[in-house]
Design a protein around this motif. Structure first.
Motif, PDB file in Angstrom:
ATOM      1  N   ILE A 169     -19.008 -83.463 -63.396  1.00  0.00           N
ATOM      2  CA  ILE A 169     -18.743 -82.124 -63.925  1.00  0.00           C
ATOM      3  C   ILE A 169     -19.459 -81.920 -65.263  1.00  0.00           C
ATOM      4  N   ARG A 228     -19.486 -94.355 -72.442  1.00  0.00           N
ATOM      5  CA  ARG A 228     -19.637 -95.800 -72.602  1.00  0.00           C
ATOM      6  C   ARG A 228     -21.082 -96.277 -72.626  1.00  0.00           C
ATOM      7  N   LYS A 247     -26.700 -92.426 -69.594  1.00  0.00           N
ATOM      8  CA  LYS A 247     -26.772 -92.127 -68.158  1.00  0.00           C
ATOM      9  C   LYS A 247     -28.189 -91.668 -67.818  1.00  0.00           C
ATOM     10  N   ASP A 276      -8.346 -75.301 -70.476  1.00  0.00           N
ATOM     11  CA  ASP A 276      -7.919 -75.020 -69.102  1.00  0.00           C
ATOM     12  C   ASP A 276      -6.784 -75.949 -68.710  1.00  0.00           C
TER      13      ASP A 276
HETATM   14  P1  NDP Z   1     -16.560 -88.367 -63.248  1.00  0.00           P
HETATM   15  O1  NDP Z   1     -15.883 -89.669 -63.030  1.00  0.00           O
HETATM   16  O2  NDP Z   1     -17.856 -88.096 -62.590  1.00  0.00           O
HETATM   17  O3  NDP Z   1     -16.757 -88.110 -64.804  1.00  0.00           O
HETATM   18  C1  NDP Z   1     -15.883 -88.577 -65.777  1.00  0.00           C
HETATM   19  C2  NDP Z   1     -16.711 -89.046 -66.912  1.00  0.00           C
HETATM   20  O4  NDP Z   1     -15.876 -89.418 -68.006  1.00  0.00           O
HETATM   21  C3  NDP Z   1     -17.543 -90.266 -66.564  1.00  0.00           C
HETATM   22  O5  NDP Z   1     -18.881 -89.975 -66.816  1.00  0.00           O
HETATM   23  C4  NDP Z   1     -17.013 -91.326 -67.487  1.00  0.00           C
HETATM   24  O6  NDP Z   1     -18.021 -92.181 -67.942  1.00  0.00           O
HETATM   25  C5  NDP Z   1     -16.515 -90.483 -68.639  1.00  0.00           C
HETATM   26  N1  NDP Z   1     -15.678 -91.222 -69.560  1.00  0.00           N
HETATM   27  C6  NDP Z   1     -14.733 -92.142 -69.297  1.00  0.00           C
HETATM   28  N2  NDP Z   1     -14.244 -92.627 -70.438  1.00  0.00           N
HETATM   29  C7  NDP Z   1     -14.919 -91.998 -71.445  1.00  0.00           C
HETATM   30  C8  NDP Z   1     -14.876 -92.064 -72.853  1.00  0.00           C
HETATM   31  N3  NDP Z   1     -14.041 -92.900 -73.473  1.00  0.00           N
HETATM   32  N4  NDP Z   1     -15.719 -91.286 -73.572  1.00  0.00           N
HETATM   33  C9  NDP Z   1     -16.562 -90.460 -72.950  1.00  0.00           C
HETATM   34  N5  NDP Z   1     -16.630 -90.354 -71.624  1.00  0.00           N
HETATM   35  C10 NDP Z   1     -15.827 -91.120 -70.877  1.00  0.00           C
HETATM   36  O7  NDP Z   1     -15.487 -87.252 -62.850  1.00  0.00           O
HETATM   37  P2  NDP Z   1     -15.702 -85.693 -62.662  1.00  0.00           P
HETATM   38  O8  NDP Z   1     -16.788 -85.232 -63.552  1.00  0.00           O
HETATM   39  O9  NDP Z   1     -15.776 -85.384 -61.234  1.00  0.00           O
HETATM   40  O10 NDP Z   1     -14.294 -85.166 -63.218  1.00  0.00           O
HETATM   41  C11 NDP Z   1     -13.926 -85.409 -64.547  1.00  0.00           C
HETATM   42  C12 NDP Z   1     -12.513 -84.993 -64.818  1.00  0.00           C
HETATM   43  O11 NDP Z   1     -12.408 -83.594 -64.849  1.00  0.00           O
HETATM   44  C13 NDP Z   1     -11.489 -85.401 -63.767  1.00  0.00           C
HETATM   45  O12 NDP Z   1     -11.077 -86.738 -63.968  1.00  0.00           O
HETATM   46  C14 NDP Z   1     -10.373 -84.417 -63.985  1.00  0.00           C
HETATM   47  O13 NDP Z   1      -9.457 -84.949 -64.916  1.00  0.00           O
HETATM   48  C15 NDP Z   1     -11.061 -83.224 -64.610  1.00  0.00           C
HETATM   49  N6  NDP Z   1     -11.081 -82.053 -63.717  1.00  0.00           N
HETATM   50  C16 NDP Z   1     -10.481 -80.903 -64.144  1.00  0.00           C
HETATM   51  C17 NDP Z   1     -10.527 -79.760 -63.377  1.00  0.00           C
HETATM   52  C18 NDP Z   1      -9.880 -78.519 -63.837  1.00  0.00           C
HETATM   53  O14 NDP Z   1      -9.407 -77.770 -63.008  1.00  0.00           O
HETATM   54  N7  NDP Z   1      -9.847 -78.233 -65.114  1.00  0.00           N
HETATM   55  C19 NDP Z   1     -11.197 -79.744 -62.073  1.00  0.00           C
HETATM   56  C20 NDP Z   1     -11.798 -81.012 -61.714  1.00  0.00           C
HETATM   57  C21 NDP Z   1     -11.728 -82.101 -62.532  1.00  0.00           C
HETATM   58  P3  NDP Z   1     -18.306 -93.564 -67.157  1.00  0.00           P
HETATM   59  O15 NDP Z   1     -19.229 -93.183 -66.062  1.00  0.00           O
HETATM   60  O16 NDP Z   1     -18.936 -94.403 -68.217  1.00  0.00           O
HETATM   61  O17 NDP Z   1     -16.982 -94.097 -66.676  1.00  0.00           O
END
Ligand code: NDP
Ligand code: DGY
Length: 329
Positions: free
Chosen positions: A166, A187, A190, A270
């Motif tokens: 996202i 972390r 990318k 949101d």
């Molecule tokens: P992804 O797993 O693709 O993305 C999550 C990202 O967060 C990863 O890139 C991860 O990095 C990163 N992350 C984890 N820990 C940290 C940190 N300490 N600092 C910075 N970045 C970090 O998931 P999506 O993009 O598909 O979804 C993300 C989130 O969005 C979901 O978990 C959900 O909570 C939320 N969401 C909300 C919606 C809404 O309606 N508002 C709709 C859909 C989702 P790494 O790759 O290094 O682990």
């Protein structure tokens, strides 16, 4: 030959689903499907009762699936399918310990959520809810040079916290508005960030330099209350904060303080904690805070596809097949 009732696999669905999902479950001859047929969440006591003996559980992000629920379900439980990409409501350690598989809905909601994030960012930065209110209340007296001025994306620096599926989709959409620099933290760097000329920087750098801080990471022990007093104190006074990840990533008392003291310019959320946010919550009294009711993925087609995917994940899990989207535990 028809299966006898004892061979049927028991499934509990915690909510009335879009018909794209319901149809698939109804068609599945191997399942005895029990649905909490309501638009409101299943009460906890009902969940604990209805899940008993289930082989499969299809749940939503509003259901907390912890050891108590897993114990109530008992040893039949093979698969949990959540109609969400976020899985912070699932006690993953407990689930893994019991050898249960998990399905979720990545990718299919990325575009809808990124689009809503852009809408929220623009609405917050350009003060749309305030403007709409002024038109209705008669506060609009004339065109005025500095009335309802906000902040624009052109020439700005945007910082994305969590450049995942996202986060990247948000960055792609924001770049054409004339964003000068796109920073991101996380972390590790990318490779896909190259597409948006993203610069991997330490969080502190992102906070000091960004005009817009967008949170799109997942909620983990590490990101819980990541956005606290010290976080906001590093942001520019003119910066706009946007969160479409999970409410618990933010310390809301600290956010309230940052917004009322002028430490930051505005916030668009949101997601909150709790959800729903009580209508008397102080954040709702602020003109520089825009709160939406967790509608990131809320388009008709996206919700339909999410329901379909979560039904297919569940059914594949029950038959022991590869799931379309299985969470690696
Ligand atoms: P992804 O797993 O693709 O993305 C999550 C990202 O967060 C990863 O890139 C991860 O990095 C990163 N992350 C984890 N820990 C940290 C940190 N300490 N600092 C910075 N970045 C970090 O998931 P999506 O993009 O598909 O979804 C993300 C989130 O969005 C979901 O978990 C959900 O909570 C939320 N969401 C909300 C919606 C809404 O309606 N508002 C709709 C859909 C989702 P790494 O790759 O290094 O682990
Ligand atoms: C998710 O899927 O995690 C969202 O919060 C709702 O679509």
């Amino acid at each position: 030959a028809a299966m006898s009732a004892r061979q049927l696999m028991k499934v509990f669905v915690t909510r009335r689903l879009p018909q794209e999902g319901t149809k698939l479950l109804q068609k599945a001859a191997m399942c005895d499907v029990l649905v909490w047929d309501s638009d409101e969440p299943v009460p906890r006591e009902e969940l604990l009762k209805k899940v008993e003996g289930a082989h499969g559980l299809l749940c939503l992000l509003s259901d907390r699936i912890d050891a108590e629920v897993l114990d109530a379900a008992g040893p039949n439980l093979k698969v949990i399918s959540t109609m969400s990409v976020g899985f912070d409501h699932l006690a993953i350690d407990e689930i893994k310990k019991r050898g249960i598989r998990v399905g979720y809905t990545p990718d299919v909601l990325t575009d809808a959520t990124a689009e809503l994030t852009v809408a929220l960012l623009l609405a917050t930065a350009r003060r749309l809810p305030e403007g709409i209110q002024e038109v209705k209340s008669g506060g609009w007296s004339s065109w005025k040079p500095l009335w309802l001025c906000g902040y624009g994306l052109s020439g700005s620096t945007v910082g994305v916290i969590g450049l995942g599926r996202i986060g990247l989709a948000i960055a792609r959409r924001l770049k054409p508005f004339g964003v000068k620099r796109l920073l991101y933290s996380g972390r590790q760097p990318k490779p896909q960030a190259r597409e948006v000329d993203g610069e991997h920087v330490p969080l502190d750098t992102l906070l000091c330099e960004s005009d817009f801080v967008v949170v799109s990471c997942s909620l983990t022990p590490e990101t819980q209350e990541l956005c606290n007093k010290s976080f906001f104190s590093k942001m520019k006074n003119t910066a706009v904060f946007i969160n479409t990840s999970r409410g618990a990533v933010v310390n809301q008392d600290d956010l309230l303080q940052a917004l009322t003291s002028g430490q930051i310019a505005a916030a668009g959320l949101d997601v909150t904690s709790p959800e729903p946010l009580p209508t008397d919550h102080p954040l709702l009294c602020l003109s520089n805070c825009v709160v939406l009711p967790h509608i990131g993925s809320a388009t008709f087609s996206t919700r339909g596809v999410m329901a379909q995917l979560s039904a297919n994940n569940l059914l594949s899990g029950l038959t022991g097949d590869a799931m379309p989207s299985e969470l690696k535990l």
